[in-house]
Enzyme design. Structure first.
Site, short mmCIF file in Angstrom:
data_model
loop_
_atom_site.label_atom_id
_atom_site.label_comp_id
_atom_site.label_asym_id
_atom_site.label_seq_id
_atom_site.Cartn_x
_atom_site.Cartn_y
_atom_site.Cartn_z
N GLN A 14 33.38 43.00 48.86
CA GLN A 14 32.73 42.25 47.79
C GLN A 14 32.65 40.77 48.15
O GLN A 14 31.63 40.10 47.92
CB GLN A 14 33.51 42.43 46.48
CG GLN A 14 33.09 41.51 45.36
CD GLN A 14 33.83 41.83 44.07
OE1 GLN A 14 33.50 42.79 43.40
NE2 GLN A 14 34.84 41.05 43.74
N GLY B 253 38.40 41.27 33.40
CA GLY B 253 39.46 41.33 32.40
C GLY B 253 40.60 42.24 32.81
O GLY B 253 40.75 42.59 33.99
N SER C 258 43.57 46.31 38.05
CA SER C 258 43.48 46.64 36.62
C SER C 258 43.54 48.15 36.42
O SER C 258 43.95 48.63 35.37
CB SER C 258 42.17 46.10 36.04
OG SER C 258 42.09 44.71 36.23
N ASP D 67 39.17 42.63 47.25
CA ASP D 67 37.85 43.27 47.34
C ASP D 67 37.13 42.64 48.54
O ASP D 67 36.23 41.83 48.39
CB ASP D 67 37.10 43.07 46.03
CG ASP D 67 37.82 43.73 44.87
OD1 ASP D 67 37.69 44.93 44.70
OD2 ASP D 67 38.59 43.02 44.17
N HIS E 197 44.64 38.23 39.32
CA HIS E 197 43.70 37.31 38.66
C HIS E 197 44.37 35.96 38.41
O HIS E 197 43.75 34.91 38.61
CB HIS E 197 43.27 37.87 37.30
CG HIS E 197 42.56 39.20 37.36
ND1 HIS E 197 43.13 40.37 36.89
CD2 HIS E 197 41.34 39.54 37.82
CE1 HIS E 197 42.28 41.37 37.05
NE2 HIS E 197 41.19 40.90 37.62
P1 AMP Z 1 38.15 42.39 38.90
O1 AMP Z 1 38.58 41.99 37.52
O2 AMP Z 1 38.82 43.63 39.39
O3 AMP Z 1 36.66 42.41 39.05
O4 AMP Z 1 38.67 41.25 39.88
C1 AMP Z 1 38.32 39.92 39.65
C2 AMP Z 1 38.72 39.12 40.86
O5 AMP Z 1 40.13 39.23 41.04
C3 AMP Z 1 38.06 39.60 42.15
O6 AMP Z 1 37.70 38.48 42.94
C4 AMP Z 1 39.17 40.39 42.80
O7 AMP Z 1 39.08 40.44 44.21
C5 AMP Z 1 40.38 39.60 42.37
N1 AMP Z 1 41.58 40.42 42.45
C6 AMP Z 1 41.77 41.65 41.89
N2 AMP Z 1 42.98 42.15 42.23
C7 AMP Z 1 43.55 41.22 43.03
C8 AMP Z 1 44.80 41.15 43.74
N3 AMP Z 1 45.69 42.14 43.68
N4 AMP Z 1 45.05 40.05 44.47
C9 AMP Z 1 44.14 39.04 44.55
N5 AMP Z 1 42.96 39.05 43.92
C10 AMP Z 1 42.66 40.12 43.18
#
Ligand code: AMP
Length: 319
Positions: free
Chosen positions: A156, A31, A189, A153, A37
């Site tokens: 990850q 979120g 986030s 990530d 995202h």
């Molecule tokens: P999170 O909500 O932080 O767990 O991220 C959810 C997904 O969004 C994960 O696969 C992250 O790698 C991806 N994500 C987060 N920030 C970015 C970004 N700046 N660029 C591309 N993907 C992102």
């Protein structure tokens, strides 16, 4: 757009989509949706007949109680952003839906040995076990699908790929480019927790990665030379506490000694800026950075009905 809180409800919607011949795209998130995202959702929208987004702040992957207590939660805005980006289904489970025994953790966990143990895994013990466990659960809910993850990530993504391969899960993992602010800061986030001064200092992660690429481009022959160039940049921001900076083999995540094939390298960095810990990464050449730049994916060509007011359930707070 359907907003579902139960695994059963989500599974039924996605089973029905597959029965109707539509490929399912899954975008797992915690979120506080931002452009990073949205780029994942847009990519899924362009490639799949049905797009599901999960929003779940997974307590199993947080070691630091302060981090989860302050993790931004913006469900109403997230549902709007998801609808605008073309999501068909948003899965918003409560902690009790994902982990009925909580606060006792589930007895079963998914451990991805090796790739989970270094860098982020070493700094945040148990983090990738929590990630792998929740992603395995989300894949179980979603069923056969394409799952979209950000290169942001990087480790990850490696953990999830390895898990899906080792367990033979019917999921195709798609890695997506990092979306950045115009000054290079990777969208996150957690960025909303930075003060204006900290926000300025936070660009040092990207500046260090840029210096690392310049060192490789300038002929640096060892990982130590590359990381020294990166450390020197981080040192210009005394308010930023470096956790690690390393040049790794992009496939194995093992630290490299000698720079023999720049295209096979990945530069990783983690640092604490004010109240948050930030991570970033980059290929080791400018050409590869350019090739990873997020393409402007059109959101769904299908006109979507306007989103009415949403009534977010009070999300459970942990920590
Ligand atoms: P999170 O909500 O932080 O767990 O991220 C959810 C997904 O969004 C994960 O696969 C992250 O790698 C991806 N994500 C987060 N920030 C970015 C970004 N700046 N660029 C591309 N993907 C992102």
């Amino acid at each position: 757009m359907d907003v579902v809180e139960t695994a059963e409800g989500c599974r039924a919607l996605l089973d029905a989509a597959r029965m109707a011949g539509r490929a399912v795209g899954l975008v797992p998130t915690m979120g506080a949706l931002h452009e990073g995202h949205v780029s994942l959702i847009s990519r899924a929208r362009a490639e799949c007949g049905t797009v599901a987004v999960s929003i779940f702040v997974n307590p199993l992957q947080f070691g630091d109680p302060d981090d989860i207590a302050h993790y931004p939660r913006t469900l109403e805005e997230d549902l709007r952003a998801g609808a605008e980006a073309g999501a068909d289904v948003v899965f918003v489970p409560a902690v009790s839906e994902m982990y009925p025994s909580w606060p006792a953790p589930p007895a079963t966990a998914v451990l991805v040995r090796g790739v989970s143990d270094v860098w982020e895994g070493a700094s945040r013990p148990g983090h990738f076990d929590g990630v792998a466990t929740v992603v395995a659960k989300l894949f179980s809910v979603a069923g056969p699908c394409r799952a979209y993850f950000g290169l942001k990530d990087f480790q990850q993504l490696a953990v999830v790929r390895r898990m899906a391969a080792d367990l033979g899960l019917p999921v195709e993992i798609v890695g997506c480019p990092i979306v950045r602010e115009t000054d290079g800061l990777a969208r996150s986030s957690r960025n909303v927790r930075l003060s204006p001064a900290e926000r300025g200092a936070a660009t040092v992660l990207w500046r260090a990665l840029t210096a690392g690429r310049a060192a490789v481009g300038g002929g640096a022959r060892t990982g130590t030379e590359v990381t020294a160039a990166m450390r020197a940049v981080v040192a210009t921001e005394p308010s930023v506490a470096l956790d690690y900076v390393v040049a790794v083999n992009a496939a194995t995540l093992e630290e490299i000694d000698v720079v023999d094939d720049p295209a096979a390298l990945r530069l990783l960095i983690a640092a604490v800026v004010g109240p948050v810990r930030l991570i970033d990464n980059s290929p080791a050449t400018d050409a590869l950075v350019a090739s990873e730049t997020a393409p402007a994916h059109a959101t769904s060509p299908v006109a979507r009905p306007p989103v009415g007011p949403v009534r977010p359930r009070q999300l459970e707070r942990i920590g």
